[in-house]
Enzyme design. Structure first.
Site, PDB file in Angstrom:
ATOM      1  N   TYR A   1       0.859  -1.188   0.000  1.00 44.65           N
ATOM      2  CA  TYR A   1       0.000   0.000   0.000  1.00 44.65           C
ATOM      3  C   TYR A   1       0.898   1.242   0.000  1.00 44.65           C
ATOM      4  CZ  TYR A   1      -4.677   1.749  -0.123  1.00 44.65           C
ATOM      5  OH  TYR A   1      -5.847   2.322  -0.555  1.00 44.65           O
TER       6      TYR A   1
ATOM      7  N   HIS B   1       3.305   4.515  -0.726  1.00 43.28           N
ATOM      8  CA  HIS B   1       3.166   5.968  -0.883  1.00 43.28           C
ATOM      9  C   HIS B   1       4.560   6.551  -1.120  1.00 43.28           C
ATOM     10  CE1 HIS B   1       4.675   6.036   3.188  1.00 43.28           C
ATOM     11  NE2 HIS B   1       3.640   5.311   3.598  1.00 43.28           N
ATOM     12  N   GLU B   2       4.613   7.851  -1.214  1.00 45.38           N
ATOM     13  CA  GLU B   2       5.864   8.549  -1.541  1.00 45.38           C
ATOM     14  C   GLU B   2       6.981   8.217  -0.536  1.00 45.38           C
ATOM     15  OE1 GLU B   2       7.961  10.323  -3.951  1.00 45.38           O
ATOM     16  OE2 GLU B   2       5.978   9.733  -4.668  1.00 45.38           O
TER      17      GLU B   2
ATOM     18  N   HIS C   1       7.624   5.281   0.944  1.00 45.34           N
ATOM     19  CA  HIS C   1       8.255   4.040   0.476  1.00 45.34           C
ATOM     20  C   HIS C   1       9.085   4.301  -0.790  1.00 45.34           C
ATOM     21  CE1 HIS C   1       4.424   2.424   2.372  1.00 45.34           C
ATOM     22  NE2 HIS C   1       5.324   1.729   3.024  1.00 45.34           N
TER      23      HIS C   1
ATOM     24  N   GLY D   1      12.885   3.702   6.761  1.00 43.82           N
ATOM     25  CA  GLY D   1      12.416   5.070   7.004  1.00 43.82           C
ATOM     26  C   GLY D   1      12.623   5.479   8.458  1.00 43.82           C
ATOM     27  N   GLN D   2      13.150   6.660   8.644  1.00 47.35           N
ATOM     28  CA  GLN D   2      13.321   7.222   9.989  1.00 47.35           C
ATOM     29  C   GLN D   2      11.970   7.486  10.646  1.00 47.35           C
ATOM     30  OE1 GLN D   2      16.042   7.458  11.684  1.00 47.35           O
ATOM     31  NE2 GLN D   2      15.226   8.606  13.411  1.00 47.35           N
TER      32      GLN D   2
ATOM     33  N   SER E   1       1.789   7.683   5.668  1.00 42.43           N
ATOM     34  CA  SER E   1       1.626   6.349   6.249  1.00 42.43           C
ATOM     35  C   SER E   1       0.480   5.650   5.543  1.00 42.43           C
ATOM     36  CB  SER E   1       1.302   6.481   7.742  1.00 42.43           C
ATOM     37  OG  SER E   1       0.817   5.243   8.234  1.00 42.43           O
TER      38      SER E   1
ATOM     39  N   ARG F   1      -1.519   3.911   6.934  1.00 45.39           N
ATOM     40  CA  ARG F   1      -2.645   3.996   7.861  1.00 45.39           C
ATOM     41  C   ARG F   1      -3.395   5.329   7.763  1.00 45.39           C
ATOM     42  NH1 ARG F   1       0.553   0.239  11.089  1.00 45.39           N
ATOM     43  NH2 ARG F   1      -0.834  -1.428  11.762  1.00 45.39           N
TER      44      ARG F   1
HETATM   45  P1  AMP Z   1       5.773  -0.218   6.063  1.00 45.22           P
HETATM   46  O1  AMP Z   1       5.206  -0.579   4.718  1.00 45.22           O
HETATM   47  O2  AMP Z   1       4.898   0.657   6.882  1.00 45.22           O
HETATM   48  O3  AMP Z   1       6.307  -1.421   6.816  1.00 45.22           O
HETATM   49  O4  AMP Z   1       7.043   0.675   5.747  1.00 45.22           O
HETATM   50  C1  AMP Z   1       8.105   0.179   4.947  1.00 45.22           C
HETATM   51  C2  AMP Z   1       9.286   1.117   5.054  1.00 45.22           C
HETATM   52  O5  AMP Z   1       8.894   2.418   4.614  1.00 45.22           O
HETATM   53  C3  AMP Z   1       9.769   1.282   6.506  1.00 45.22           C
HETATM   54  O6  AMP Z   1      11.194   1.353   6.514  1.00 45.22           O
HETATM   55  C4  AMP Z   1       9.150   2.598   6.901  1.00 45.22           C
HETATM   56  O7  AMP Z   1       9.864   3.257   7.917  1.00 45.22           O
HETATM   57  C5  AMP Z   1       9.228   3.359   5.595  1.00 45.22           C
HETATM   58  N1  AMP Z   1       8.289   4.493   5.601  1.00 45.22           N
HETATM   59  C6  AMP Z   1       6.967   4.454   5.912  1.00 45.22           C
HETATM   60  N2  AMP Z   1       6.449   5.699   5.872  1.00 45.22           N
HETATM   61  C7  AMP Z   1       7.468   6.538   5.549  1.00 45.22           C
HETATM   62  C8  AMP Z   1       7.572   7.953   5.360  1.00 45.22           C
HETATM   63  N3  AMP Z   1       6.521   8.764   5.505  1.00 45.22           N
HETATM   64  N4  AMP Z   1       8.772   8.463   5.032  1.00 45.22           N
HETATM   65  C9  AMP Z   1       9.865   7.653   4.891  1.00 45.22           C
HETATM   66  N5  AMP Z   1       9.823   6.317   5.042  1.00 45.22           N
HETATM   67  C10 AMP Z   1       8.644   5.764   5.375  1.00 45.22           C
END
Ligand code: AMP
Length: 290
Positions: free
Chosen positions: A29, A31-32, A34, A144-145, A182, A184
């Site tokens: 899912y 977004h920018e 990722h 991502g931080q 996010s 979410r």
């Molecule tokens: P997730 O799909 O939520 O498990 O996120 C996958 C990776 O994308 C993780 O390393 C997250 O920290 C990173 N990530 C999620 N949202 C952001 C964001 N807004 N900016 C930078 N990295 C992100």
């Protein structure tokens, strides 16, 4: 771009590829935020591998797992356009086959904050990240931080277990009004979406106190909470001022070096996380002029 679902096919690709590999693990899912990780990887590594896997073992709440948004076709189109070379999208039965019973148990770095509110979360994260790193064998893995405690847990694991991959933290990508991107955020109603930027405004108030010379963590937390309290839709879980590597809560912020100001706030059905590194703006994703 190649899409693979089978572990054997991924291993076969990896054994043929001799160039450097950058790896971006995700739950889809996209977004920018990722895609910025994919672009960072593409700028440094000769092949970019992304994974899409909604990891059941990191969800402590089954209804959260069931509701997690998914759109594989859209994700694949976005990854291809961002310069990804290979997507690994396994099923849960491939990653956790019958009889699976071996886990990575992170230490104190995983105990406070997200670890306290989501018991077992980081055990699931560390285990799936180690499995994916073993499969992809990247030179670098990009995180991502935005999920700062996850970065701390993964870095600690990489050191403790002698993983060869370099762990590369990347800045948080935000919407124009400061809300951290996010998957979410899609849970928010229009009214909740309008309330959600209070997280970033609260973090900026904490940062302003720090910039004005405040070094007591309790005073910085109070500045953050004062802003959160102005938004009736915001239900704060925690506001933390911690060492960004150990995640140990701080009483006094260091004059040199960094402190991680982080928070989790529920807005309607969504648990929203955000943070700023005090002492180094480069990783904070603060918009120019912010
Ligand atoms: P997730 O799909 O939520 O498990 O996120 C996958 C990776 O994308 C993780 O390393 C997250 O920290 C990173 N990530 C999620 N949202 C952001 C964001 N807004 N900016 C930078 N990295 C992100």
């Amino acid at each position: 771009m190649i899409t693979l679902n089978e572990i054997g096919a991924l291993r076969a690709w990896r054994s043929r590829w001799s160039g450097s590999v950058g790896f971006v693990p995700t739950m889809g899912y996209l977004h920018e935020g990722h895609l910025s990780l994919v672009r960072s990887a593409a700028a440094r590594d000769e092949a970019v591998v992304a994974s899409i896997f909604v990891n059941p073992s990191q969800f402590n709440d089954p209804s959260d797992l069931a509701a997690y948004p998914r759109d594989l076709d859209r994700d694949l189109a976005l990854l291809s356009a961002a310069g990804c070379d290979l997507v690994f999208a396994p099923g849960a039965e491939a990653m956790y086959p019958e009889g699976f019973q071996t886990w990575v148990l992170p230490g104190p770095v995983a105990e406070p904050n997200e670890g306290a509110f989501r018991p077992g979360h980081f055990r699931g994260v560390a285990t799936v990240v180690l499995k994916l790193l073993n499969l992809v064998q990247p030179d670098r893995a990009y995180f991502g931080q935005k999920d700062a405690q996850q970065v701390a847990v993964v870095r600690r694991m990489a050191r403790d277990l002698n993983l060869p991959a370099e762990i590369v933290p990347c800045p948080t990508v935000r919407e124009a009004d400061g809300l951290a991107m996010s998957s979410r955020n899609t849970y928010l109603s229009p009214e909740e979406r309008a309330a959600a930027p209070v997280l970033f405004r609260a973090l900026l108030a904490g940062r302003a106190a720090w910039l004005a010379g405040e070094r007591e963590a309790s005073a910085i937390r109070a500045a953050v909470c004062a802003v959160l309290d102005t938004e009736p839709r915001a239900e704060t879980e925690y506001v933390s001022v911690a060492d960004p590597l150990s995640m140990a809560e701080l009483e006094t912020l260091p004059e040199a070096g960094e402190a991680l100001l982080s928070l989790t706030v529920k807005v309607g059905p969504a648990r929203l996380l955000d943070n700023l590194l005090l002492g180094q703006d480069a990783q904070s994703g603060i918009p120019a002029g912010g």
